[in-house]
Scaffold this motif. Structure first.
Motif, PDB file in Angstrom:
ATOM      1  N   GLY A  57       0.793  -1.223   0.000  1.00 17.97           N
ATOM      2  CA  GLY A  57       0.000   0.000   0.000  1.00 17.97           C
ATOM      3  C   GLY A  57       0.823   1.270   0.000  1.00 17.97           C
ATOM      4  N   LYS A  58       2.144   1.143   0.024  1.00 17.58           N
ATOM      5  CA  LYS A  58       3.025   2.304   0.013  1.00 17.58           C
ATOM      6  C   LYS A  58       3.612   2.520  -1.385  1.00 17.58           C
ATOM      7  CE  LYS A  58       2.645   3.180   4.400  1.00 17.58           C
ATOM      8  NZ  LYS A  58       1.980   4.416   4.872  1.00 17.58           N
ATOM      9  N   ARG A  59       3.976   3.758  -1.653  1.00 19.06           N
ATOM     10  CA  ARG A  59       4.573   4.075  -2.940  1.00 19.06           C
ATOM     11  C   ARG A  59       6.059   3.727  -2.911  1.00 19.06           C
ATOM     12  NH1 ARG A  59       2.082   8.476  -4.064  1.00 19.06           N
ATOM     13  NH2 ARG A  59       3.205   9.732  -2.523  1.00 19.06           N
ATOM     14  N   VAL A  60       6.506   2.995  -3.928  1.00 19.36           N
ATOM     15  CA  VAL A  60       7.925   2.738  -4.140  1.00 19.36           C
ATOM     16  C   VAL A  60       8.280   3.341  -5.494  1.00 19.36           C
ATOM     17  CG1 VAL A  60       9.734   1.011  -4.419  1.00 19.36           C
ATOM     18  CG2 VAL A  60       7.880   0.607  -2.781  1.00 19.36           C
ATOM     19  N   GLY A  91      15.144   0.827   8.309  1.00 16.88           N
ATOM     20  CA  GLY A  91      14.937   2.115   7.675  1.00 16.88           C
ATOM     21  C   GLY A  91      13.748   2.846   8.250  1.00 16.88           C
ATOM     22  N   LYS A  92      13.008   3.546   7.377  1.00 20.38           N
ATOM     23  CA  LYS A  92      11.861   4.325   7.821  1.00 20.38           C
ATOM     24  C   LYS A  92      10.656   4.099   6.914  1.00 20.38           C
ATOM     25  CE  LYS A  92      14.273   8.224   9.998  1.00 20.38           C
ATOM     26  NZ  LYS A  92      14.443   9.700  10.017  1.00 20.38           N
ATOM     27  N   VAL A  93       9.491   4.093   7.524  1.00 20.88           N
ATOM     28  CA  VAL A  93       8.219   4.088   6.801  1.00 20.88           C
ATOM     29  C   VAL A  93       7.361   5.177   7.435  1.00 20.88           C
ATOM     30  CG1 VAL A  93       6.149   2.803   6.178  1.00 20.88           C
ATOM     31  CG2 VAL A  93       8.356   1.623   6.303  1.00 20.88           C
ATOM     32  N   ASP A  94       6.966   6.178   6.628  1.00 18.72           N
ATOM     33  CA  ASP A  94       6.208   7.327   7.157  1.00 18.72           C
ATOM     34  C   ASP A  94       6.917   7.945   8.359  1.00 18.72           C
ATOM     35  OD1 ASP A  94       4.208   7.040   5.252  1.00 18.72           O
ATOM     36  OD2 ASP A  94       3.070   5.651   6.502  1.00 18.72           O
ATOM     37  N   GLU A  95       8.242   8.094   8.242  1.00 15.80           N
ATOM     38  CA  GLU A  95       9.077   8.720   9.277  1.00 15.80           C
ATOM     39  C   GLU A  95       9.164   7.899  10.566  1.00 15.80           C
ATOM     40  OE1 GLU A  95      11.049  11.246   8.655  1.00 15.80           O
ATOM     41  OE2 GLU A  95      10.232  11.177   6.621  1.00 15.80           O
ATOM     42  N   ILE A  96       8.639   6.695  10.570  1.00 13.08           N
ATOM     43  CA  ILE A  96       8.744   5.814  11.732  1.00 13.08           C
ATOM     44  C   ILE A  96       9.904   4.845  11.522  1.00 13.08           C
ATOM     45  CG2 ILE A  96       7.580   4.049  13.111  1.00 13.08           C
ATOM     46  CD1 ILE A  96       4.929   5.322  12.299  1.00 13.08           C
ATOM     47  N   GLN A  97      10.818   4.796  12.475  1.00 11.93           N
ATOM     48  CA  GLN A  97      11.985   3.934  12.358  1.00 11.93           C
ATOM     49  C   GLN A  97      11.575   2.458  12.409  1.00 11.93           C
ATOM     50  OE1 GLN A  97      14.861   5.772  12.020  1.00 11.93           O
ATOM     51  NE2 GLN A  97      15.910   3.918  11.319  1.00 11.93           N
ATOM     52  N   VAL A  98      12.188   1.674  11.535  1.00 10.14           N
ATOM     53  CA  VAL A  98      11.870   0.247  11.432  1.00 10.14           C
ATOM     54  C   VAL A  98      13.153  -0.562  11.527  1.00 10.14           C
ATOM     55  CG1 VAL A  98      11.017  -1.563   9.895  1.00 10.14           C
ATOM     56  CG2 VAL A  98       9.826   0.631  10.006  1.00 10.14           C
ATOM     57  N   TYR A  99      13.108  -1.645  12.293  1.00 10.54           N
ATOM     58  CA  TYR A  99      14.211  -2.606  12.313  1.00 10.54           C
ATOM     59  C   TYR A  99      13.623  -3.975  12.608  1.00 10.54           C
ATOM     60  CZ  TYR A  99      18.598  -4.995  13.260  1.00 10.54           C
ATOM     61  OH  TYR A  99      19.653  -5.871  13.202  1.00 10.54           O
ATOM     62  N   PHE A 100      13.872  -4.921  11.704  1.00 11.66           N
ATOM     63  CA  PHE A 100      13.370  -6.287  11.882  1.00 11.66           C
ATOM     64  C   PHE A 100      14.468  -7.253  11.481  1.00 11.66           C
ATOM     65  CE2 PHE A 100      11.538 -10.201  10.206  1.00 11.66           C
ATOM     66  CZ  PHE A 100      10.657 -10.565  11.214  1.00 11.66           C
ATOM     67  N   SER A 154      11.226   6.078  -1.658  1.00  7.41           N
ATOM     68  CA  SER A 154      10.178   6.980  -2.133  1.00  7.41           C
ATOM     69  C   SER A 154       9.990   8.083  -1.102  1.00  7.41           C
ATOM     70  CB  SER A 154       8.853   6.234  -2.362  1.00  7.41           C
ATOM     71  OG  SER A 154       8.184   6.000  -1.137  1.00  7.41           O
ATOM     72  N   ASP A 155       8.987   8.933  -1.327  1.00  3.47           N
ATOM     73  CA  ASP A 155       8.683   9.976  -0.346  1.00  3.47           C
ATOM     74  C   ASP A 155       8.038   9.398   0.907  1.00  3.47           C
ATOM     75  OD1 ASP A 155       6.490   9.257  -1.973  1.00  3.47           O
ATOM     76  OD2 ASP A 155       5.398  11.054  -1.355  1.00  3.47           O
ATOM     77  N   GLU A 156       7.579   8.136   0.843  1.00  5.41           N
ATOM     78  CA  GLU A 156       6.885   7.510   1.960  1.00  5.41           C
ATOM     79  C   GLU A 156       7.753   6.541   2.757  1.00  5.41           C
ATOM     80  OE1 GLU A 156       2.376   7.593   0.055  1.00  5.41           O
ATOM     81  OE2 GLU A 156       3.461   5.687   0.185  1.00  5.41           O
ATOM     82  N   LEU A 157       8.844   6.106   2.164  1.00  2.00           N
ATOM     83  CA  LEU A 157       9.665   5.113   2.858  1.00  2.00           C
ATOM     84  C   LEU A 157      11.086   5.101   2.317  1.00  2.00           C
ATOM     85  CD1 LEU A 157       9.953   2.629   0.631  1.00  2.00           C
ATOM     86  CD2 LEU A 157       7.659   2.106   1.413  1.00  2.00           C
ATOM     87  N   HIS A 158      11.958   4.546   3.133  1.00  4.56           N
ATOM     88  CA  HIS A 158      13.345   4.276   2.724  1.00  4.56           C
ATOM     89  C   HIS A 158      13.804   3.063   3.524  1.00  4.56           C
ATOM     90  CE1 HIS A 158      17.642   5.914   1.760  1.00  4.56           C
ATOM     91  NE2 HIS A 158      17.452   4.667   1.374  1.00  4.56           N
TER      92      HIS A 158
END
Length: 325
Positions: free
Chosen positions: A137-140, A260-269, A244-248
């Motif tokens: 559902g996110k833009r890449v 990385g980040k999704v909607d400026e929220i830090q992600v680590y898995f 993209s503008d929504e994620l990295h």
């Protein structure tokens, strides 16, 4: 207990044999190879009955499934003899040498209806599944991938890998993993262009492949991807980066990590991806036991699309022109 036989006792075949000896749900009942020396080593190492004749192995051992680890040009006969006996087929990548052969194999599998799987093990990664969830559902917009390895720097590595006619080179033999996984995550590829060269290991009579290449792909949904690949790097890197503008996000397939980040929220898995070969073989065995093709994440029919991308990349690298898929 699912009874499996193995065709091919080389590096990949022995790798699967080593994996399967620790899977309680699988019993290996036979191994076949034309090379007497390699077959003898495998038989002695794994304590499995050896055969030089593939049909004899199928008739005598009557396995539920067969693991096919031969070179990609040797597939149609092996699949037909197994599938027409109702024996399910796990086929190592690349699925075939060319599209004509792949379509013949696919017709056999369709006609017989046996369970089938292709060895694109990265699809079974927990980090890959997490990445699918994160980008859904996110833009890449842009994707950068890299697969860096040192096969060409290893003096004891089997020389057939460096024969373009036999292995197809790094784009066909190894980068097909990246092309398959990218399709799995992003969609279908529309066209490719790229360049290749030998700036580290020069071409010679026994080294007819490029040691490095770079390719750009455009997907039917507009996503652009650049892929960098080499067999002349003294280390191992396998990564895909989504931008993209929504994620990295960066998916590290060596470490089994997406970060990385999704909607400026830090992600680590982080997942335990040391067992990808085990997971794909367990899925194949489970699919047989339950008679459920849906358990398999990489079917032969789908793998043909990844094969076509790899073949078109090779064509683009050799011609230097944009190739439409």
């Amino acid at each position: 207990m699912v009874r499996l036989a193995v065709a091919g006792s080389g590096w990949q075949g022995q790798g699967h044999l080593s994996t399967m000896k620790d899977i309680n749900e699988i019993e290996v009942v036979g191994i076949c190879d034309l090379n007497d020396e390699m077959l003898t080593k495998a038989v002695n190492k794994f304590g499995v009955k050896g055969f030089h004749d593939y049909v004899e192995m199928l008739e005598e051992t009557k396995p539920d499934g067969v693991i096919i680890c031969t070179p990609p040009e040797v597939r149609e006969f092996l699949v037909r003899e197994a599938a027409e006996r109702g024996i399910h087929c796990f086929i190592e990548k690349p699925p075939a040498k060319n599209l004509e052969m792949a379509k013949k194999v696919d017709e056999i599998l369709d006609r017989t209806g046996v369970i089938n799987s292709v060895g694109f093990m990265y699809r079974y990664s927990g980090a890959v599944e997490k990445t699918r969830e994160l980008i859904a559902g996110k833009r890449v917009a842009l994707v950068r991938s890299a697969m860096l390895d040192g096969l060409a720097l290893r003096p004891n590595w089997p020389r057939w890998f460096f024969d373009k006619e036999r292995s197809g080179g790094p784009a066909f033999d190894q980068a097909i993993h990246i092309f398959d996984l990218s399709r799995y995550l992003l969609g279908e590829v529309d066209r490719v262009t790229g360049y290749q060269d030998n700036l580290v290991v020069s071409k010679a009579d026994d080294f007819t492949i490029e040691d490095s290449f770079s390719v750009t792909m455009k997907y039917t949904n507009g996503i652009l991807q650049s892929h960098t690949h080499t067999w002349s790097y003294p280390g191992v890197v396998t990564q895909i980066e989504f931008i993209s503008d929504e994620l990295h996000l960066t998916l590290d397939l060596v470490k089994g990590v997406v970060s990385g980040k999704v909607d400026e929220i830090q992600v680590y898995f982080e997942s335990n991806d040391d067992a990808l070969y085990r997971l794909e073989l367990e899925a194949f065995a489970k699919a047989i036991a339950e008679n459920n093709q849906d358990v398999v994440l990489s079917t032969y029919k789908d793998s043909i699309q990844s094969l076509e991308v790899a073949l078109k990349v090779v064509e683009a690298l050799e011609t230097g022109i944009k190739v439409k898929i």
